[in-house]
Design a protein around this motif. Structure first.
Motif, mmCIF file in Angstrom:
data_model
loop_
_atom_site.group_PDB
_atom_site.id
_atom_site.type_symbol
_atom_site.label_atom_id
_atom_site.label_comp_id
_atom_site.label_asym_id
_atom_site.label_seq_id
_atom_site.Cartn_x
_atom_site.Cartn_y
_atom_site.Cartn_z
ATOM 1 N N LYS A 79 -19.870 2.200 8.119
ATOM 2 C CA LYS A 79 -19.251 0.871 8.194
ATOM 3 C C LYS A 79 -19.459 0.102 6.893
ATOM 4 N N LEU A 80 -20.678 0.142 6.386
ATOM 5 C CA LEU A 80 -20.993 -0.565 5.145
ATOM 6 C C LEU A 80 -20.140 -0.036 3.994
ATOM 7 N N GLN A 81 -20.081 1.273 3.857
ATOM 8 C CA GLN A 81 -19.300 1.883 2.778
ATOM 9 C C GLN A 81 -17.825 1.513 2.913
ATOM 10 N N LYS A 82 -17.273 1.608 4.102
ATOM 11 C CA LYS A 82 -15.856 1.287 4.299
ATOM 12 C C LYS A 82 -15.571 -0.187 4.024
ATOM 13 N N CYS A 83 -16.458 -1.065 4.432
ATOM 14 C CA CYS A 83 -16.260 -2.493 4.176
ATOM 15 C C CYS A 83 -16.334 -2.802 2.682
ATOM 16 N N LEU A 84 -17.256 -2.178 1.984
ATOM 17 C CA LEU A 84 -17.383 -2.427 0.543
ATOM 18 C C LEU A 84 -16.171 -1.920 -0.230
ATOM 19 N N VAL A 85 -15.611 -0.820 0.179
ATOM 20 C CA VAL A 85 -14.418 -0.299 -0.486
ATOM 21 C C VAL A 85 -13.204 -1.118 -0.066
ATOM 22 N N LEU A 86 -13.217 -1.620 1.124
ATOM 23 C CA LEU A 86 -12.112 -2.424 1.632
ATOM 24 C C LEU A 86 -11.956 -3.733 0.858
ATOM 25 N N VAL A 87 -13.059 -4.331 0.468
ATOM 26 C CA VAL A 87 -13.009 -5.637 -0.195
ATOM 27 C C VAL A 87 -13.037 -5.446 -1.690
ATOM 28 N N PRO A 88 -11.974 -5.654 -2.425
ATOM 29 C CA PRO A 88 -10.611 -5.951 -2.047
ATOM 30 C C PRO A 88 -9.686 -4.747 -2.172
ATOM 31 N N ALA A 89 -10.183 -3.554 -1.982
ATOM 32 C CA ALA A 89 -9.396 -2.354 -2.277
ATOM 33 C C ALA A 89 -8.145 -2.191 -1.438
ATOM 34 N N ASP A 90 -8.070 -2.798 -0.299
ATOM 35 C CA ASP A 90 -6.912 -2.555 0.548
ATOM 36 C C ASP A 90 -5.685 -3.371 0.159
ATOM 37 N N PHE A 91 -5.776 -4.179 -0.880
ATOM 38 C CA PHE A 91 -4.570 -4.859 -1.338
ATOM 39 C C PHE A 91 -3.529 -3.818 -1.705
ATOM 40 N N LYS A 92 -2.326 -4.106 -1.369
ATOM 41 C CA LYS A 92 -1.251 -3.167 -1.657
ATOM 42 C C LYS A 92 -1.013 -3.018 -3.156
ATOM 43 N N PHE A 93 -1.431 -3.987 -3.950
ATOM 44 C CA PHE A 93 -1.180 -3.963 -5.383
ATOM 45 C C PHE A 93 -2.125 -2.935 -5.989
ATOM 46 N N ALA A 94 -1.630 -1.749 -6.156
ATOM 47 C CA ALA A 94 -2.477 -0.579 -6.294
ATOM 48 C C ALA A 94 -3.191 -0.419 -7.636
ATOM 49 N N GLY A 122 15.991 -20.377 -1.721
ATOM 50 C CA GLY A 122 16.084 -21.095 -0.450
ATOM 51 C C GLY A 122 14.936 -20.748 0.493
ATOM 52 N N TYR A 123 14.455 -19.519 0.393
ATOM 53 C CA TYR A 123 13.318 -19.077 1.216
ATOM 54 C C TYR A 123 11.980 -19.403 0.551
ATOM 55 N N TYR A 124 11.941 -19.198 -0.750
ATOM 56 C CA TYR A 124 10.733 -19.473 -1.524
ATOM 57 C C TYR A 124 11.131 -20.285 -2.750
ATOM 58 N N PRO A 125 10.866 -21.594 -2.716
ATOM 59 C CA PRO A 125 11.298 -22.471 -3.810
ATOM 60 C C PRO A 125 10.709 -22.133 -5.186
ATOM 61 N N SER A 126 9.638 -21.322 -5.210
ATOM 62 C CA SER A 126 9.061 -20.911 -6.489
ATOM 63 C C SER A 126 8.387 -19.555 -6.316
ATOM 64 N N LYS A 127 8.218 -18.888 -7.414
ATOM 65 C CA LYS A 127 7.510 -17.608 -7.386
ATOM 66 C C LYS A 127 6.066 -17.825 -6.957
ATOM 67 N N GLU A 128 5.489 -18.954 -7.356
ATOM 68 C CA GLU A 128 4.108 -19.249 -6.982
ATOM 69 C C GLU A 128 3.953 -19.330 -5.466
ATOM 70 N N GLU A 129 4.934 -19.936 -4.785
ATOM 71 C CA GLU A 129 4.862 -20.007 -3.315
ATOM 72 C C GLU A 129 4.956 -18.618 -2.697
ATOM 73 N N LEU A 130 5.797 -17.772 -3.271
ATOM 74 C CA LEU A 130 5.910 -16.396 -2.796
ATOM 75 C C LEU A 130 4.593 -15.654 -3.011
ATOM 76 N N LEU A 131 3.992 -15.814 -4.178
ATOM 77 C CA LEU A 131 2.704 -15.172 -4.453
ATOM 78 C C LEU A 131 1.615 -15.688 -3.521
ATOM 79 N N ASN A 132 1.633 -16.989 -3.230
ATOM 80 C CA ASN A 132 0.665 -17.548 -2.276
ATOM 81 C C ASN A 132 0.760 -16.818 -0.944
ATOM 82 N N GLU A 133 1.979 -16.633 -0.478
ATOM 83 C CA GLU A 133 2.156 -15.966 0.814
ATOM 84 C C GLU A 133 1.728 -14.500 0.736
ATOM 85 N N MET A 134 2.029 -13.837 -0.375
ATOM 86 C CA MET A 134 1.608 -12.446 -0.543
ATOM 87 C C MET A 134 0.084 -12.330 -0.530
ATOM 88 N N ILE A 135 -0.590 -13.213 -1.252
ATOM 89 C CA ILE A 135 -2.055 -13.190 -1.319
ATOM 90 C C ILE A 135 -2.650 -13.494 0.055
#
Length: 190
Positions: free
Chosen positions: A76-91, A38-51
């Motif tokens: 700043k450069l080093q932190k930005c480079l590690v951040l993209v995409p390292a900060d995703f929660k999917f570890a 009822g909240y997410y009609p498909s897993k794909e929609e849920l994944l879209n929101e997570m991404i």
């Protein structure tokens, strides 16, 4: 309720990757699968929101780094480079490969972000070159090496099922890209 569903979904992705089922998620949430749909009609929609949530968080964190007056340009450069995409929660690195294989539309969103979110980093590089802190180099090649390295490491992690964290992998890759492999005194001698 959607926030709670997202939080538990992210936790499931951290724990098991993207191959969790909606039934498993509903059980974790203490609700019926019908209620979850009822909240997410498909897993794909849920994944879209997570991404999209993760991408928005990355953009916000990059802006914070770029405007952090306590950091110097190279930090700043080093932190930005590690951040993209390292900060995703999917570890785990192999979970990104899983996303690519089993959820191509969601992967396409992430892939587009990885390829296009470079303006802040390019500005830092240009600033570093102008300040004579960074030697001039081909930024397009640098970006391709970064993205290609990330994708190759994803494939390797998936095949070997090693549980190296995305954060650790990105930190090592960025250290090599920024610092090279030669000791400082060896570089100066030649």
């Amino acid at each position: 309720m959607k926030d709670r569903i997202l939080k538990v979904s992210i936790s499931e992705a951290e724990r098991k990757g993207f191959r969790f089922t909606m039934g498993e998620l509903a059980k974790q949430l203490g609700m019926s699968t019908k209620t979850l749909y009822g909240y997410y009609p498909s897993k794909e929609e849920l994944l879209n929101e997570m991404i999209n949530l993760a991408i928005d968080e990355l953009k916000k964190k990059e802006e914070e780094i770029l405007h952090d007056s306590a950091l110097n340009l190279l930090e700043k450069l080093q932190k930005c480079l590690v951040l993209v995409p390292a900060d995703f929660k999917f570890a785990q690195l192999q979970y990104l490969d899983e996303l690519q294989r089993y959820y191509p539309k969601q992967w396409e969103t992430l892939d587009q972000f990885i390829h296009e979110q470079w303006s802040g980093i390019v500005s830092l590089i240009d600033e570093g070159i102008a300040a004579n802190q960074i030697r001039p180099f081909n930024k397009e090649i640098f970006i391709e090496v970064y993205v290609g390295g990330l994708y190759r490491l994803m494939e390797h992690a998936s095949k070997n099922r090693n549980m190296i964290s995305l954060q650790d992998t990105m930190q090592e890759m960025v250290d090599i890209l920024m610092l090279g492999i030669l000791k400082e005194n060896v570089h100066k001698e030649n």
